[in-house]
Design a protein around this motif. Structure first.
Motif, PDB file in Angstrom:
ATOM      1  N   GLY A  13       0.711  -1.040  -0.096  1.00  0.00           N
ATOM      2  CA  GLY A  13       0.068   0.082  -0.028  1.00  0.00           C
ATOM      3  C   GLY A  13       0.621   1.408  -0.044  1.00  0.00           C
ATOM      4  O   GLY A  13       2.152   1.101   0.006  1.00  0.00           O
ATOM      5  N   ASP A  19      -0.626  -4.503   1.644  1.00  0.00           N
ATOM      6  CA  ASP A  19      -2.088  -4.122   1.506  1.00  0.00           C
ATOM      7  C   ASP A  19      -3.167  -5.352   1.254  1.00  0.00           C
ATOM      8  O   ASP A  19      -4.067  -5.457   1.605  1.00  0.00           O
ATOM      9  N   GLN A  20      -2.573  -6.004   0.179  1.00  0.00           N
ATOM     10  CA  GLN A  20      -3.270  -7.356  -0.062  1.00  0.00           C
ATOM     11  C   GLN A  20      -2.376  -8.472  -0.191  1.00  0.00           C
ATOM     12  O   GLN A  20      -1.251  -8.063  -0.687  1.00  0.00           O
ATOM     13  N   LEU A  27      -7.654 -14.306  -2.435  1.00  0.00           N
ATOM     14  CA  LEU A  27      -7.338 -12.898  -2.151  1.00  0.00           C
ATOM     15  C   LEU A  27      -7.582 -12.449  -0.557  1.00  0.00           C
ATOM     16  O   LEU A  27      -8.759 -12.748  -0.130  1.00  0.00           O
ATOM     17  N   TRP A  28      -6.659 -11.934  -0.099  1.00  0.00           N
ATOM     18  CA  TRP A  28      -6.736 -11.366   1.403  1.00  0.00           C
ATOM     19  C   TRP A  28      -6.377  -9.962   1.252  1.00  0.00           C
ATOM     20  O   TRP A  28      -5.501  -9.536   0.938  1.00  0.00           O
ATOM     21  N   LYS A  29      -7.399  -9.082   2.098  1.00  0.00           N
ATOM     22  CA  LYS A  29      -7.416  -7.681   2.017  1.00  0.00           C
ATOM     23  C   LYS A  29      -6.813  -7.412   3.579  1.00  0.00           C
ATOM     24  O   LYS A  29      -7.597  -7.705   4.583  1.00  0.00           O
ATOM     25  N   ARG A  31      -6.252  -5.602   6.993  1.00  0.00           N
ATOM     26  CA  ARG A  31      -7.113  -4.507   7.634  1.00  0.00           C
ATOM     27  C   ARG A  31      -6.482  -3.691   8.705  1.00  0.00           C
ATOM     28  O   ARG A  31      -6.815  -2.713   8.640  1.00  0.00           O
ATOM     29  N   ALA A  70      -5.981  -9.855   8.234  1.00  0.00           N
ATOM     30  CA  ALA A  70      -6.611  -9.668   7.084  1.00  0.00           C
ATOM     31  C   ALA A  70      -7.931 -10.394   6.993  1.00  0.00           C
ATOM     32  O   ALA A  70      -8.243 -11.464   7.492  1.00  0.00           O
ATOM     33  N   MET A  74     -12.102  -8.771  -1.525  1.00  0.00           N
ATOM     34  CA  MET A  74     -11.763  -7.245  -1.830  1.00  0.00           C
ATOM     35  C   MET A  74     -12.574  -6.325  -0.861  1.00  0.00           C
ATOM     36  O   MET A  74     -11.899  -5.349  -0.197  1.00  0.00           O
ATOM     37  N   GLY A  76     -12.406  -7.410   2.580  1.00  0.00           N
ATOM     38  CA  GLY A  76     -11.524  -7.503   3.746  1.00  0.00           C
ATOM     39  C   GLY A  76     -12.217  -8.285   4.741  1.00  0.00           C
ATOM     40  O   GLY A  76     -11.941  -8.117   5.926  1.00  0.00           O
TER      41      GLY A  76
END
Length: 107
Positions: A13, A19-20, A27-29, A31, A70, A74, A76
């Motif tokens: 990020g 960030d991801q 996919l993991w976002k 947090r 995470a 998308m 999260g």
């Protein structure tokens, strides 16, 4: 915490923190960044001469680690219907080879 040694793809990020990430096809976002630290690599590389001052021994970089919370997808993990969508992960970046690994997970 379960230990892993799985390669992951990481997108950083604005603050250069993860960030991801893509792990096992999901996919993991990120947090929140819970912790961030460095682990030193070996102090020297080479033979018996490596420890002598002025020997020209190359210092070996270590790895940088992030403990992140995470969520999947998308959003999260903010889907109320999926309580298993959030976990805490340890991600490492190895400065010697430029690769990311997922090294731990607490879910």
């Amino acid at each position: 915490m379960r230990q892993y040694d799985d390669p992951v793809e990481v997108r950083r990020g604005e603050a250069d923190d993860p960030d991801q990430f893509l792990w096992r096809g999901r996919l993991w976002k990120v947090r929140a960044v819970v912790a961030h630290w460095m682990e030193a690599g070996p102090w020297r590389q080479g033979g018996p001469e490596a420890g002598r001052p002025g020997s020209g021994a190359d210092l070996v970089a270590g790895r940088e680690l992030w403990r992140v919370e995470a969520g999947r997808g998308m959003l999260g993990g903010r889907q109320p219907s999926d309580p298993q969508a959030v976990a805490v992960f340890d991600l490492s970046f190895d400065w010697t080879d430029g690769r990311w690994q997922l090294v731990g997970c607490l879910d």
